[in-house]
Design a protein around this motif. Structure first.
Motif, PDB file in Angstrom:
ATOM      1  N   ALA A 158      43.081  30.090  49.819  1.00  0.00           N
ATOM      2  CA  ALA A 158      42.869  28.720  49.305  1.00  0.00           C
ATOM      3  C   ALA A 158      43.318  28.626  47.850  1.00  0.00           C
ATOM      4  CB  ALA A 158      41.401  28.330  49.446  1.00  0.00           C
ATOM      5  N   ALA A 159      43.056  29.670  47.062  1.00  0.00           N
ATOM      6  CA  ALA A 159      43.475  29.670  45.654  1.00  0.00           C
ATOM      7  C   ALA A 159      44.997  29.708  45.545  1.00  0.00           C
ATOM      8  CB  ALA A 159      42.861  30.856  44.923  1.00  0.00           C
ATOM      9  N   GLU A 160      45.630  30.500  46.415  1.00  0.00           N
ATOM     10  CA  GLU A 160      47.099  30.587  46.384  1.00  0.00           C
ATOM     11  C   GLU A 160      47.723  29.250  46.775  1.00  0.00           C
ATOM     12  OE1 GLU A 160      47.533  35.380  47.335  1.00  0.00           O
ATOM     13  OE2 GLU A 160      47.707  33.929  48.971  1.00  0.00           O
ATOM     14  N   THR A 161      47.192  28.649  47.840  1.00  0.00           N
ATOM     15  CA  THR A 161      47.747  27.374  48.320  1.00  0.00           C
ATOM     16  C   THR A 161      47.607  26.289  47.262  1.00  0.00           C
ATOM     17  OG1 THR A 161      47.182  27.993  50.562  1.00  0.00           O
ATOM     18  CG2 THR A 161      47.589  25.653  50.176  1.00  0.00           C
ATOM     19  N   ALA A 162      46.437  26.240  46.634  1.00  0.00           N
ATOM     20  CA  ALA A 162      46.202  25.189  45.627  1.00  0.00           C
ATOM     21  C   ALA A 162      46.792  25.571  44.275  1.00  0.00           C
ATOM     22  CB  ALA A 162      44.701  24.952  45.491  1.00  0.00           C
ATOM     23  N   ASP A 163      47.245  26.825  44.135  1.00  0.00           N
ATOM     24  CA  ASP A 163      47.707  27.370  42.857  1.00  0.00           C
ATOM     25  C   ASP A 163      46.663  27.156  41.760  1.00  0.00           C
ATOM     26  OD1 ASP A 163      49.377  28.791  41.212  1.00  0.00           O
ATOM     27  OD2 ASP A 163      50.490  27.023  40.536  1.00  0.00           O
ATOM     28  N   ARG A 164      45.462  27.579  42.058  1.00  0.00           N
ATOM     29  CA  ARG A 164      44.362  27.501  41.099  1.00  0.00           C
ATOM     30  C   ARG A 164      43.830  28.917  40.843  1.00  0.00           C
ATOM     31  NH1 ARG A 164      46.412  23.420  40.432  1.00  0.00           N
ATOM     32  NH2 ARG A 164      45.509  21.329  40.325  1.00  0.00           N
ATOM     33  N   VAL A 165      43.230  29.105  39.674  1.00  0.00           N
ATOM     34  CA  VAL A 165      42.688  30.410  39.313  1.00  0.00           C
ATOM     35  C   VAL A 165      41.364  30.629  40.046  1.00  0.00           C
ATOM     36  CG1 VAL A 165      41.864  31.871  37.421  1.00  0.00           C
ATOM     37  CG2 VAL A 165      43.764  30.273  37.038  1.00  0.00           C
ATOM     38  N   LEU A 166      41.226  31.798  40.658  1.00  0.00           N
ATOM     39  CA  LEU A 166      39.959  32.223  41.257  1.00  0.00           C
ATOM     40  C   LEU A 166      39.588  33.530  40.577  1.00  0.00           C
ATOM     41  CD1 LEU A 166      37.655  32.303  43.353  1.00  0.00           C
ATOM     42  CD2 LEU A 166      39.288  33.250  45.008  1.00  0.00           C
ATOM     43  N   GLU A 167      38.585  33.462  39.690  1.00  0.00           N
ATOM     44  CA  GLU A 167      38.169  34.669  38.960  1.00  0.00           C
ATOM     45  C   GLU A 167      36.755  35.046  39.389  1.00  0.00           C
ATOM     46  OE1 GLU A 167      38.392  37.604  37.809  1.00  0.00           O
ATOM     47  OE2 GLU A 167      39.733  37.074  36.150  1.00  0.00           O
ATOM     48  N   VAL A 168      36.466  36.326  39.308  1.00  0.00           N
ATOM     49  CA  VAL A 168      35.188  36.839  39.808  1.00  0.00           C
ATOM     50  C   VAL A 168      34.430  37.521  38.666  1.00  0.00           C
ATOM     51  CG1 VAL A 168      34.109  38.298  41.560  1.00  0.00           C
ATOM     52  CG2 VAL A 168      36.278  37.161  42.049  1.00  0.00           C
ATOM     53  N   ALA A 169      33.113  37.363  38.695  1.00  0.00           N
ATOM     54  CA  ALA A 169      32.274  37.838  37.581  1.00  0.00           C
ATOM     55  C   ALA A 169      32.024  39.341  37.666  1.00  0.00           C
ATOM     56  CB  ALA A 169      30.953  37.073  37.564  1.00  0.00           C
ATOM     57  N   TYR A 170      33.093  40.112  37.532  1.00  0.00           N
ATOM     58  CA  TYR A 170      32.908  41.550  37.362  1.00  0.00           C
ATOM     59  C   TYR A 170      32.694  41.794  35.864  1.00  0.00           C
ATOM     60  CZ  TYR A 170      33.743  42.687  42.197  1.00  0.00           C
ATOM     61  OH  TYR A 170      33.611  42.796  43.554  1.00  0.00           O
ATOM     62  N   ASN A 171      31.556  41.321  35.396  1.00  0.00           N
ATOM     63  CA  ASN A 171      31.275  41.315  33.961  1.00  0.00           C
ATOM     64  C   ASN A 171      31.075  42.712  33.388  1.00  0.00           C
ATOM     65  OD1 ASN A 171      29.001  40.720  35.792  1.00  0.00           O
ATOM     66  ND2 ASN A 171      27.724  41.108  34.005  1.00  0.00           N
ATOM     67  N   HIS A 172      30.547  43.646  34.181  1.00  0.00           N
ATOM     68  CA  HIS A 172      30.270  44.971  33.609  1.00  0.00           C
ATOM     69  C   HIS A 172      31.556  45.695  33.213  1.00  0.00           C
ATOM     70  CE1 HIS A 172      25.944  44.907  34.106  1.00  0.00           C
ATOM     71  NE2 HIS A 172      26.167  44.241  35.223  1.00  0.00           N
ATOM     72  N   ARG A 173      32.675  45.337  33.896  1.00  0.00           N
ATOM     73  CA  ARG A 173      33.952  45.936  33.501  1.00  0.00           C
ATOM     74  C   ARG A 173      34.329  45.538  32.062  1.00  0.00           C
ATOM     75  NH1 ARG A 173      39.086  43.505  35.602  1.00  0.00           N
ATOM     76  NH2 ARG A 173      38.017  43.487  37.605  1.00  0.00           N
ATOM     77  N   ARG A 174      33.780  44.417  31.598  1.00  0.00           N
ATOM     78  CA  ARG A 174      34.105  43.957  30.240  1.00  0.00           C
ATOM     79  C   ARG A 174      33.185  44.558  29.189  1.00  0.00           C
ATOM     80  NH1 ARG A 174      36.363  41.331  34.791  1.00  0.00           N
ATOM     81  NH2 ARG A 174      38.192  40.178  34.080  1.00  0.00           N
TER      82      ARG A 174
END
Ligand code: NAD
Length: 400
Positions: free
Chosen positions: A125-141
């Motif tokens: 769905a993100a690819e089709t709409a060309d929208r950003v889909l980000e995930v809260a892998y916050n601990h990696r930060r």
């Protein structure tokens, strides 16, 4: 479930203030709300959640104009640029797909979905709409993870400037007594997708793959048990979800361990538990072994100092060093900052900045070109394989 919504539009997101709708009022939703509110160029204009008093109090104290009990009413608005999802795992998919199909960018809590198949639909769905889909892998930060990433300097899957050939890793998040609300949605397979492996294991899997240069996981052999939680033992003090408890069957594991094989020939031991009769309190450990050195993250009870240890030989003598790295709060805010930067760069496809070049602080490196949740999909497929292997007693191939 997918809603009928308006067609995607392409607003000038490079300069305009980004209008955000946040869904969820628990730890995740509140953290998203506060992070977007603190960041310049974004404004939370809508908030949804089912605890009416908390909804009114949060909207009032943070100056949010519109509130909704149900996510559908928030997502149906045609004036939002971003929908931020902090709800039980099973709701990630319907909310994200509806938001993406109506042209919004999506910031989603981990895990991306309860299964790899649903996660794949979200990425599509993100690819089709060309929208950003980000995930809260916050601990990696976390600053210590970023320090380790800079030190290891992965030059590709399984290769490192500092460690040589990376051949094995250990990643675990284990608790002595920390089931997040026995019989809450967290402990129900349909609502959560699984127990500690999908809840905590997904974070340490993310960190390990990131530090090891994003190898592809090919096979998994795993076991899972639930001797404590299913018997009502191992509940944590404090914490837990804001949504109603006591209504869900405990039908997930409380302990799981897996051996993962990579396309590089390297391997990873992955462990997650909410409760066990062991000395762990709330321990996060990620260790990377290379042919000429090793590196370890050890976070005991959310420690913010003394979490990094490096192993090498100096003049032939085994040497241990403990760099002084302090971890300031705010990992969620950092991943949201990256998410906003990616939107402003018009970079959903990944050709301007970020993961494709591995240039952002949290970028996963060259394997994943886009910002449509591709790397998170791989993590979801690995977790699927853990559960399938534990259920069948056999090693399982991870879907490519
Ligand atoms: N990244 C992290 O460090 C971290 C930490 C905690 C939780 N999480 C993730 O965040 C998500 C939420 O966890 P939580 O602990 O905040 O849960 P929670 O149960 O405390 O909160 C869930 C919220 O979802 C809302 N909700 C449920 N159904 C809804 C609907 N139909 N419409 C609108 N709102 C609805 C509830 O009202 C509640 O406010 C989960 O995916 C979890 O895995 C991530």
């Amino acid at each position: 479930m997918s809603m009928s919504t308006t067609a995607p539009t392409t607003p000038n997101t490079a300069t305009q203030e980004l209008r955000v709708g946040v869904v969820g009022l628990g730890f995740a939703g509140t953290t998203h709300l506060d992070a977007f509110t603190a960041l310049p160029g974004a404004r939370v204009v809508a908030l949804a959640g089912q605890e009416s008093e908390r909804l009114a109090e949060l909207a009032d104290s943070r100056g949010v104009e519109a509130t909704y009990a149900d996510w559908q009413d928030l997502v149906a608005r045609d004036d939002l640029d971003i929908v931020s999802i902090g709800v039980p795992n099973a709701l990630h998919h319907p909310i994200a797909v509806a938001a993406l199909e109506s042209g919004k960018h999506v910031f989603c809590e981990k895990p991306l979905a309860t299964t790899g198949a649903l996660a794949a639909e979200m990425v599509a769905a993100a690819e089709t709409a060309d929208r950003v889909l980000e995930v809260a892998y916050n601990h990696r930060r976390r600053a210590d993870v970023q320090f380790l990433h800079d030190y290891i300097a992965p030059t590709g899957p399984g290769r490192s400037d500092a460690l040589g050939e990376i051949y094995h890793g250990r990643a675990s998040w284990v608790r002595r007594s920390g089931v997040p609300g026995i019989t809450s949605w967290f402990t129900n397979k349909a609502a959560a997708g699984g127990g500690p492996m999908i809840d905590l294991g997904s974070h340490v899997l993310d960190i390990a793959l990131y530090l090891m240069g994003e190898p592809r996981v090919t096979t998994v052999s795993a076991v899972a048990y639930n001797h404590l939680g299913a018997a009502g033992r191992g509940g944590g003090a404090g914490g837990g979800p804001v949504s109603a408890r006591g209504s869900h069957a405990f039908d997930v594991e409380d302990f799981s361990i897996a051996l993962l094989r990579f396309d590089t020939g390297a391997s990873l031991q992955l462990e997650a538990s909410w409760a066990s009769y062991s000395k762990a309190h709330e321990d996060i450990d990620v260790e990377v072994l290379g042919s000429v050195g090793g590196a370890q993250l050890h976070v005991d009870a959310y420690a913010t100092d003394g979490t990094v240890t490096l192993y090498s030989d100096v003049e032939g003598a085994p040497t241990v060093s403990r760099p002084a790295v302090h971890v300031p709060a705010g990992h969620h805010q950092r991943v949201i900052e990256e998410f906003l930067a990616t939107i402003r760069a018009g970079d959903a496809a990944g050709d301007a900045v970020g993961d494709a070049a591995g240039t952002t602080a949290g970028g996963t490196g060259g394997r994943y070109a886009g910002h449509h949740g591709e790397y998170a999909l791989h993590r979801s497929r690995v977790i699927d394989a853990v559960y399938e292997s534990a259920a069948t007693g056999h090693e399982v191939q991870v879907q490519a």
